[in-house]
Design an enzyme around this catalytic site. Structure first.
Site, mmCIF file in Angstrom:
data_model
loop_
_atom_site.group_PDB
_atom_site.id
_atom_site.type_symbol
_atom_site.label_atom_id
_atom_site.label_comp_id
_atom_site.label_asym_id
_atom_site.label_seq_id
_atom_site.Cartn_x
_atom_site.Cartn_y
_atom_site.Cartn_z
ATOM 1 N N ASP A 1 0.603 -31.371 -46.955
ATOM 2 C CA ASP A 1 0.484 -29.874 -46.821
ATOM 3 C C ASP A 1 -0.199 -29.551 -45.374
ATOM 4 O O ASP A 1 -0.624 -30.518 -44.903
ATOM 5 C CB ASP A 1 -0.478 -29.377 -47.949
ATOM 6 C CG ASP A 1 -1.668 -30.192 -48.058
ATOM 7 O OD1 ASP A 1 -2.046 -31.082 -47.085
ATOM 8 O OD2 ASP A 1 -2.573 -30.093 -49.106
ATOM 9 N N ASN B 1 -10.045 -26.552 -58.705
ATOM 10 C CA ASN B 1 -9.302 -25.574 -59.709
ATOM 11 C C ASN B 1 -7.833 -26.524 -59.912
ATOM 12 O O ASN B 1 -7.171 -26.005 -60.890
ATOM 13 C CB ASN B 1 -8.857 -24.470 -59.154
ATOM 14 C CG ASN B 1 -8.080 -24.692 -58.096
ATOM 15 O OD1 ASN B 1 -7.648 -25.744 -57.447
ATOM 16 N ND2 ASN B 1 -7.497 -23.256 -57.359
ATOM 17 N N HIS C 1 -5.589 -28.053 -58.049
ATOM 18 C CA HIS C 1 -4.591 -28.098 -57.120
ATOM 19 C C HIS C 1 -4.279 -29.574 -56.738
ATOM 20 O O HIS C 1 -5.182 -30.251 -56.559
ATOM 21 C CB HIS C 1 -4.607 -27.057 -56.338
ATOM 22 C CG HIS C 1 -5.749 -27.323 -55.039
ATOM 23 N ND1 HIS C 1 -7.052 -26.617 -54.825
ATOM 24 C CD2 HIS C 1 -5.705 -28.197 -54.055
ATOM 25 C CE1 HIS C 1 -7.547 -27.078 -53.818
ATOM 26 N NE2 HIS C 1 -6.870 -28.320 -53.403
ATOM 27 N N GLU D 1 -1.509 -24.529 -56.001
ATOM 28 C CA GLU D 1 -2.635 -23.915 -56.736
ATOM 29 C C GLU D 1 -2.116 -23.313 -58.070
ATOM 30 O O GLU D 1 -0.733 -23.601 -58.511
ATOM 31 C CB GLU D 1 -2.790 -22.541 -55.944
ATOM 32 C CG GLU D 1 -3.313 -22.636 -54.469
ATOM 33 C CD GLU D 1 -4.814 -22.994 -54.574
ATOM 34 O OE1 GLU D 1 -5.363 -23.500 -55.597
ATOM 35 O OE2 GLU D 1 -5.444 -22.648 -53.252
#
Ligand code: GLP
Length: 237
Positions: A66, A132, A134, A139
Protein backbone atom coordinates in the site's frame (compact mmCIF):
# COMPACT_ATOMS: atom_id res chain seq x y z
CA UNK A 1 -9.44 -23.77 11.39
CA UNK A 2 -6.68 -23.87 8.83
CA UNK A 3 -4.12 -21.67 10.47
CA UNK A 4 -1.15 -22.03 12.75
CA UNK A 5 -0.41 -19.80 15.68
CA UNK A 6 3.07 -18.89 16.80
CA UNK A 7 3.00 -17.24 20.19
CA UNK A 8 5.85 -14.94 21.13
CA UNK A 9 6.95 -13.88 24.58
CA UNK A 10 8.66 -10.58 23.81
CA UNK A 11 9.92 -8.40 20.94
CA UNK A 12 13.13 -10.34 20.39
CA UNK A 13 11.27 -13.64 20.39
CA UNK A 14 8.71 -12.17 17.99
CA UNK A 15 11.43 -11.06 15.60
CA UNK A 16 13.23 -14.40 15.74
CA UNK A 17 10.08 -16.47 15.22
CA UNK A 18 8.78 -14.26 12.42
CA UNK A 19 12.16 -14.48 10.72
CA UNK A 20 12.19 -18.27 10.96
CA UNK A 21 8.65 -18.60 9.58
CA UNK A 22 9.49 -16.18 6.77
CA UNK A 23 12.72 -17.92 5.81
CA UNK A 24 10.95 -21.29 5.81
CA UNK A 25 8.23 -19.91 3.51
CA UNK A 26 10.64 -18.50 0.91
CA UNK A 27 13.19 -21.31 0.94
CA UNK A 28 13.45 -23.78 -1.94
CA UNK A 29 10.97 -22.13 -4.31
CA UNK A 30 11.49 -22.04 -8.05
CA UNK A 31 12.65 -18.61 -9.17
CA UNK A 32 12.74 -15.42 -7.16
CA UNK A 33 10.10 -15.54 -4.41
CA UNK A 34 7.50 -12.77 -4.59
CA UNK A 35 6.95 -11.28 -1.17
CA UNK A 36 4.48 -8.66 0.05
CA UNK A 37 5.82 -6.75 3.04
CA UNK A 38 3.88 -4.38 5.31
CA UNK A 39 4.90 -1.18 7.04
CA UNK A 40 3.75 -0.02 10.48
CA UNK A 41 5.13 -0.56 13.97
CA UNK A 42 4.26 -4.24 14.19
CA UNK A 43 6.88 -5.69 11.82
CA UNK A 44 9.82 -3.69 13.26
CA UNK A 45 11.26 -6.56 15.38
CA UNK A 46 10.88 -8.92 12.42
CA UNK A 47 12.82 -6.58 10.14
CA UNK A 48 15.44 -6.13 12.84
CA UNK A 49 15.87 -9.90 13.14
CA UNK A 50 16.32 -10.19 9.37
CA UNK A 51 19.03 -7.55 9.47
CA UNK A 52 20.76 -8.96 12.56
CA UNK A 53 20.92 -12.51 11.27
CA UNK A 54 24.32 -13.82 10.21
CA UNK A 55 22.61 -16.19 7.78
CA UNK A 56 22.26 -14.45 4.41
CA UNK A 57 18.64 -14.04 3.34
CA UNK A 58 17.31 -15.88 0.28
CA UNK A 59 16.95 -13.12 -2.34
CA UNK A 60 13.31 -12.22 -3.02
CA UNK A 61 11.28 -9.70 -4.95
CA UNK A 62 9.51 -7.11 -2.80
CA UNK A 63 5.90 -6.43 -3.71
CA UNK A 64 4.45 -3.25 -2.31
CA UNK A 65 1.26 -3.56 -0.27
CA UNK A 66 0.00 0.00 0.00
CA UNK A 67 1.09 3.61 -0.41
CA UNK A 68 0.07 7.22 0.08
CA UNK A 69 -1.10 8.84 -3.12
CA UNK A 70 0.10 12.09 -4.64
CA UNK A 71 3.44 12.62 -2.91
CA UNK A 72 6.75 13.24 -4.67
CA UNK A 73 8.70 10.06 -5.22
CA UNK A 74 11.49 11.09 -2.86
CA UNK A 75 9.22 11.94 0.09
CA UNK A 76 10.63 10.19 3.16
CA UNK A 77 7.19 9.14 4.37
CA UNK A 78 6.38 7.01 1.34
CA UNK A 79 6.05 3.41 2.52
CA UNK A 80 8.40 2.20 -0.18
CA UNK A 81 11.06 4.67 0.98
CA UNK A 82 10.49 3.66 4.62
CA UNK A 83 10.99 0.00 3.71
CA UNK A 84 13.93 0.84 1.51
CA UNK A 85 15.75 2.53 4.38
CA UNK A 86 14.72 0.04 7.07
CA UNK A 87 14.83 -3.30 5.32
CA UNK A 88 15.36 -3.61 1.59
CA UNK A 89 18.62 -1.75 1.09
CA UNK A 90 20.22 -3.16 4.27
CA UNK A 91 19.29 -6.67 3.06
CA UNK A 92 20.42 -5.98 -0.51
CA UNK A 93 16.95 -6.60 -2.01
CA UNK A 94 16.97 -4.94 -5.40
CA UNK A 95 14.00 -6.51 -7.19
CA UNK A 96 10.95 -4.46 -6.35
CA UNK A 97 7.41 -4.06 -7.62
CA UNK A 98 6.66 -0.71 -6.01
CA UNK A 99 3.96 1.90 -6.59
CA UNK A 100 4.47 5.37 -8.00
CA UNK A 101 2.75 7.83 -5.68
CA UNK A 102 3.15 10.71 -8.14
CA UNK A 103 1.90 8.93 -11.28
CA UNK A 104 -1.51 9.34 -12.84
CA UNK A 105 -3.61 7.19 -10.46
CA UNK A 106 -5.71 5.47 -13.15
CA UNK A 107 -2.72 4.35 -15.18
CA UNK A 108 -0.80 3.34 -12.06
CA UNK A 109 -3.70 1.13 -10.93
CA UNK A 110 -3.91 -0.39 -14.39
CA UNK A 111 -0.18 -1.11 -14.32
CA UNK A 112 -0.49 -2.85 -10.93
CA UNK A 113 -3.53 -4.89 -11.97
CA UNK A 114 -1.81 -5.89 -15.22
CA UNK A 115 1.23 -7.04 -13.27
CA UNK A 116 -0.86 -9.30 -11.03
CA UNK A 117 -2.95 -10.57 -13.94
CA UNK A 118 0.21 -11.49 -15.75
CA UNK A 119 2.30 -13.05 -12.97
CA UNK A 120 -0.47 -14.32 -10.68
CA UNK A 121 2.15 -15.38 -8.16
CA UNK A 122 2.59 -14.27 -4.58
CA UNK A 123 4.65 -16.66 -2.51
CA UNK A 124 4.38 -14.94 0.85
CA UNK A 125 2.21 -12.08 2.09
CA UNK A 126 3.41 -10.65 5.38
CA UNK A 127 0.61 -8.51 6.78
CA UNK A 128 -0.19 -6.41 9.80
CA UNK A 129 -3.72 -5.74 10.98
CA UNK A 130 -5.29 -2.38 11.74
CA UNK A 131 -7.37 -1.87 14.89
CA UNK A 132 -10.51 -1.86 12.72
CA UNK A 133 -9.47 -5.03 10.91
CA UNK A 134 -7.91 -3.45 7.85
CA UNK A 135 -5.18 -5.21 5.90
CA UNK A 136 -3.03 -3.07 3.65
CA UNK A 137 -5.47 -0.20 3.23
CA UNK A 138 -8.47 -2.45 2.70
CA UNK A 139 -10.70 -0.67 5.16
CA UNK A 140 -14.00 -2.03 6.54
CA UNK A 141 -16.43 -2.44 3.66
CA UNK A 142 -13.75 -3.58 1.20
CA UNK A 143 -15.11 -6.46 -0.86
CA UNK A 144 -13.39 -9.82 -0.61
CA UNK A 145 -13.03 -9.67 -4.40
CA UNK A 146 -11.63 -6.11 -4.36
CA UNK A 147 -8.61 -5.49 -6.56
CA UNK A 148 -5.73 -3.03 -6.46
CA UNK A 149 -7.26 0.43 -6.39
CA UNK A 150 -7.23 3.99 -5.15
CA UNK A 151 -9.17 4.36 -1.90
CA UNK A 152 -9.41 6.55 1.19
CA UNK A 153 -8.31 5.83 4.71
CA UNK A 154 -10.88 5.84 7.48
CA UNK A 155 -10.45 8.71 9.98
CA UNK A 156 -9.12 6.26 12.57
CA UNK A 157 -6.49 4.84 10.21
CA UNK A 158 -5.55 8.29 8.99
CA UNK A 159 -4.93 9.47 12.55
CA UNK A 160 -2.85 6.37 13.28
CA UNK A 161 -0.81 7.10 10.15
CA UNK A 162 -0.26 10.74 11.11
CA UNK A 163 1.36 9.50 14.30
CA UNK A 164 4.07 7.67 12.35
CA UNK A 165 5.30 10.97 10.96
CA UNK A 166 4.06 13.77 13.16
CA UNK A 167 2.51 15.34 10.07
CA UNK A 168 -0.69 15.02 8.09
CA UNK A 169 -0.39 12.27 5.50
CA UNK A 170 -2.59 12.11 2.38
CA UNK A 171 -5.94 10.45 2.99
CA UNK A 172 -5.96 9.01 -0.50
CA UNK A 173 -4.00 5.84 -0.94
CA UNK A 174 -3.20 3.00 -3.31
CA UNK A 175 -3.69 -0.49 -1.93
CA UNK A 176 -3.53 -4.02 -3.18
CA UNK A 177 -7.01 -5.50 -2.98
CA UNK A 178 -8.02 -8.67 -1.19
CA UNK A 179 -7.96 -10.46 -4.56
CA UNK A 180 -4.21 -9.91 -4.84
CA UNK A 181 -3.67 -10.83 -1.18
CA UNK A 182 -5.54 -14.08 -1.74
CA UNK A 183 -2.92 -15.11 -4.32
CA UNK A 184 -0.45 -15.71 -1.48
CA UNK A 185 0.68 -19.29 -1.01
CA UNK A 186 1.57 -18.43 2.58
CA UNK A 187 0.29 -15.54 4.68
CA UNK A 188 2.10 -14.46 7.81
CA UNK A 189 -0.18 -12.24 9.87
CA UNK A 190 1.76 -10.24 12.44
CA UNK A 191 0.17 -8.70 15.54
CA UNK A 192 1.60 -7.22 18.71
CA UNK A 193 0.04 -5.62 21.74
CA UNK A 194 -3.20 -5.69 23.68
CA UNK A 195 -4.76 -3.09 21.38
CA UNK A 196 -4.91 -5.77 18.65
CA UNK A 197 -6.43 -8.51 20.85
CA UNK A 198 -10.10 -7.81 20.11
CA UNK A 199 -9.72 -7.38 16.38
CA UNK A 200 -7.46 -10.41 16.02
CA UNK A 201 -10.05 -12.52 17.80
CA UNK A 202 -12.91 -11.09 15.70
CA UNK A 203 -11.00 -11.67 12.47
CA UNK A 204 -10.53 -15.39 13.15
CA UNK A 205 -13.37 -16.33 15.48
CA UNK A 206 -16.07 -13.85 14.48
CA UNK A 207 -18.25 -13.77 11.42
CA UNK A 208 -16.45 -13.62 8.09
CA UNK A 209 -17.54 -10.19 6.97
CA UNK A 210 -16.27 -7.35 4.82
CA UNK A 211 -16.71 -5.15 7.91
CA UNK A 212 -13.57 -6.92 9.15
CA UNK A 213 -11.46 -7.20 6.01
CA UNK A 214 -8.87 -9.46 7.69
CA UNK A 215 -11.59 -12.08 8.20
CA UNK A 216 -10.97 -13.19 4.59
CA UNK A 217 -8.10 -15.12 6.20
CA UNK A 218 -10.61 -17.60 7.63
CA UNK A 219 -10.78 -19.19 4.17
CA UNK A 220 -7.20 -18.58 3.12
CA UNK A 221 -4.70 -21.46 2.81
CA UNK A 222 -1.50 -21.58 4.87
CA UNK A 223 -2.07 -18.76 7.31
CA UNK A 224 0.37 -18.36 10.18
CA UNK A 225 -0.50 -15.91 12.94
CA UNK A 226 2.65 -14.65 14.63
CA UNK A 227 1.67 -12.68 17.68
CA UNK A 228 2.64 -11.84 21.20
CA UNK A 229 0.70 -13.01 24.25
CA UNK A 230 -1.12 -9.69 24.52
CA UNK A 231 -2.45 -9.78 20.99
CA UNK A 232 -3.52 -13.41 21.49
CA UNK A 233 -5.22 -12.51 24.77
CA UNK A 234 -8.71 -13.52 23.59
CA UNK A 235 -7.75 -16.66 21.71
CA UNK A 236 -8.86 -19.93 23.30
CA UNK A 237 -6.07 -21.47 25.37
C1 GLP B 1 -1.30 0.77 8.48
C2 GLP B 1 -0.83 0.06 7.18
C3 GLP B 1 -0.95 -1.43 7.32
C4 GLP B 1 -0.48 -1.85 8.70
C5 GLP B 1 -1.49 -1.38 9.72
C6 GLP B 1 -1.11 -1.64 11.17
O1 GLP B 1 -2.21 1.77 8.23
N1 GLP B 1 -1.50 0.48 6.00
O2 GLP B 1 -0.21 -2.07 6.28
O3 GLP B 1 -0.35 -3.24 8.77
O4 GLP B 1 -1.85 -0.04 9.51
O5 GLP B 1 -0.10 -0.78 11.59
P1 GLP B 1 0.71 -0.98 12.97
O6 GLP B 1 1.53 -2.19 12.77
O7 GLP B 1 1.54 0.26 13.13
O8 GLP B 1 -0.31 -1.17 14.05
Amino acid sequence: MAYNIIECSNEVDFGAKARLAFCKAIRGLNGLPNVILPTGNTPAPFFQALKDSKVPITPFQYLQLDEYLGLPEDDEILFKNWLDRDVLSPLGITHRMAFNSAADPASEIQRIRDWYNHFRRVDVAVLGIGKNGHVGFNEPGSAFNSRARVAEMSDETWEANNKYWDREVPKKIITLGITELKLASTTLLLARGEEKADILYEAFYGEMTTEIPASYLQLQRNVVIIADKNALGRFPK
